[in-house]
Design a protein around this motif. Structure first.
Motif, PDB file in Angstrom:
ATOM      1  N   SER A 206       0.664  -1.234  -0.459  1.00 48.62           N
ATOM      2  CA  SER A 206       0.047  -0.275  -0.055  1.00 48.62           C
ATOM      3  C   SER A 206       0.797   0.743   0.321  1.00 48.62           C
ATOM      4  O   SER A 206       0.547   2.179  -0.185  1.00 48.62           O
ATOM      5  N   ILE A 207       1.995   0.852   0.514  1.00 52.90           N
ATOM      6  CA  ILE A 207       2.688   2.450   0.809  1.00 52.90           C
ATOM      7  C   ILE A 207       3.129   3.794  -0.533  1.00 52.90           C
ATOM      8  O   ILE A 207       3.106   4.542  -0.049  1.00 52.90           O
ATOM      9  N   ALA A 208       3.281   2.827  -1.852  1.00 46.50           N
ATOM     10  CA  ALA A 208       3.038   3.547  -2.798  1.00 46.50           C
ATOM     11  C   ALA A 208       1.805   4.939  -3.367  1.00 46.50           C
ATOM     12  O   ALA A 208       1.730   5.563  -3.203  1.00 46.50           O
ATOM     13  N   GLN A 209       0.214   3.761  -3.167  1.00 47.80           N
ATOM     14  CA  GLN A 209      -0.598   4.730  -3.236  1.00 47.80           C
ATOM     15  C   GLN A 209      -1.170   5.613  -2.050  1.00 47.80           C
ATOM     16  O   GLN A 209      -0.959   6.318  -2.321  1.00 47.80           O
ATOM     17  N   THR A 214      -3.785   8.379  -3.297  1.00 50.34           N
ATOM     18  CA  THR A 214      -4.844   7.556  -3.761  1.00 50.34           C
ATOM     19  C   THR A 214      -6.135   7.153  -2.660  1.00 50.34           C
ATOM     20  O   THR A 214      -6.865   6.599  -2.859  1.00 50.34           O
ATOM     21  N   ILE A 215      -5.189   6.773  -1.454  1.00 53.00           N
ATOM     22  CA  ILE A 215      -5.592   5.688  -0.513  1.00 53.00           C
ATOM     23  C   ILE A 215      -5.530   6.702   0.320  1.00 53.00           C
ATOM     24  O   ILE A 215      -3.600   7.100   0.579  1.00 53.00           O
ATOM     25  N   ARG A 216      -6.112   6.415   2.004  1.00 55.59           N
ATOM     26  CA  ARG A 216      -5.110   6.977   3.417  1.00 55.59           C
ATOM     27  C   ARG A 216      -4.844   5.922   4.523  1.00 55.59           C
ATOM     28  O   ARG A 216      -6.003   4.778   4.430  1.00 55.59           O
ATOM     29  N   ALA A 217      -4.416   6.801   5.068  1.00 53.23           N
ATOM     30  CA  ALA A 217      -3.702   5.645   6.122  1.00 53.23           C
ATOM     31  C   ALA A 217      -3.658   5.914   7.773  1.00 53.23           C
ATOM     32  O   ALA A 217      -3.615   7.254   7.610  1.00 53.23           O
TER      33      ALA A 217
END
Ligand code: MLT
Length: 323
Positions: A206-209, A214-217
């Motif tokens: 997920s880290i690149a997105q 484009t996504i939330r962490a």
């Protein structure tokens, strides 16, 4: 007469799959990835394979055999000749959890020979951008207030993202509606598209997105932040103390693969893990490389058994239904 006997003996040994390590490898090696191309396990396999083939002097071809939480891909290797030419890459899900969920038709410990422990990474709690939350407590409040269970993408029952989801449910008491894919690469595409609500994913996937917005962490499931993503808090800092899960990976070959072939593969993998260019690629993905003391085949064997003892009770208690 003597020459005939030696030739016959060599033929028998080679026919019965007993590769003579002396000439191993003498043709290309297949590395079976039990999840979709483009996902975290595939990415690790390609970085590793590219460097290992330099040491081994033979191409390493990636074969993605997906389905059933990765258990189909592992089964493909269990049934392969024990000659070192078919190698399984997998992790906590495929080589621990699946044994507590599926009637596999093979034994994860006795039907496979451990080769080497590979890099690991904490899981990361990510959501679609459409979720009205910026912090973990806000995300949990939104999930609890939802009239229907939030949807969570996984790579199938028993996969790392599924086990992380079960652990998340255990810790938060929030019921999840799992949406299985053949890997977390396609799951991530649907998260970006807002088709699913969350993934408890591998950081490396997920880290690149997250960086692309484009996504939330919300947090990484560890007591220390990820070096390559220092802005993402730990679950301890973000309000879910103790929710720690690190997904480790490894290489295995079929049982009865000659010891010296296992050692040859182990050496090539260790060289790859020590290669500065390969290390940088792993670390940029948020992956942590095992210590030298953890890199023997025996170390992986011991670790796998310890993880089976640790995780099976929780997984069995979850009483996972295979659709
Ligand atoms: C993948 O490569 O898709 C992952 O390893 C899947 C998972 O176990 O979550």
């Amino acid at each position: 007469m003597r020459r005939v006997v030696v030739a016959a003996l060599l033929a028998v040994l080679t026919w019965s799959g007993h590769a003579l390590a002396g000439d191993f490898p003498s043709h290309p090696i297949t590395l079976v990835v039990p999840f979709s191309a483009g996902g975290p396990t595939d990415a690790m396999a390609r970085i590793l394979g590219e460097r290992m083939q330099k040491t081994l002097g033979q191409p390493i071809t990636i074969e993605n055999v997906t389905g059933a939480g990765g258990s189909l891909g592992v089964g493909r290797v269990v049934r392969a000749p024990p000659d070192g030419y078919t190698v399984s890459i997998g992790h906590l899900g495929t080589h621990v959890a699946n044994g507590a969920i599926y009637k596999l038709g093979y034994d994860l410990v006795t039907d496979l020979e451990p080769v080497v422990l590979l890099p690991s990474n904490p899981m990361i709690i990510v959501s679609k951008n459409g979720v009205p939350a910026k912090t973990l407590p806000e995300l949990l409040a939104w999930m609890r207030a939802k009239p229907t269970p939030p949807t969570a993408g996984t790579a199938g029952a028993g996969s790392g993202s599924h086990i992380a989801g079960l652990y998340f449910e255990n810790i938060t008491g929030i019921k999840l509606q799992y949406v299985p894919y053949r890997g977390t690469a396609p799951a991530l595409n649907d998260l970006i598209a807002g088709q699913i609500d969350i993934i408890v994913d591998q950081t490396s996937n997920s880290i690149a997105q997250v960086r692309a917005g484009t996504i939330r962490a919300y947090a990484v499931t560890d007591d220390k932040r990820v070096e390559s993503a220092p802005d993402i808090p730990t679950t301890d800092e973000a309000g879910l103390p103790g929710f720690h899960m690190t997904l480790w990976s490894g290489l295995w070959v079929p049982k009865n693969t000659p010891k010296d072939v296992v050692i040859r593969l182990n050496q090539a993998a260790v060289e790859a893990l020590n290669d500065p260019a390969a290390r940088k690629k792993f670390q940029d993905l948020g992956l942590e490389i095992p210590k030298p003391s953890e890199l023997s085949p025996e170390a992986l064997g011991g670790w796998q058994k310890a993880e089976i003892a640790k995780w099976w009770p929780m997984i069995k208690a979850a009483n996972v239904k295979i659709e």
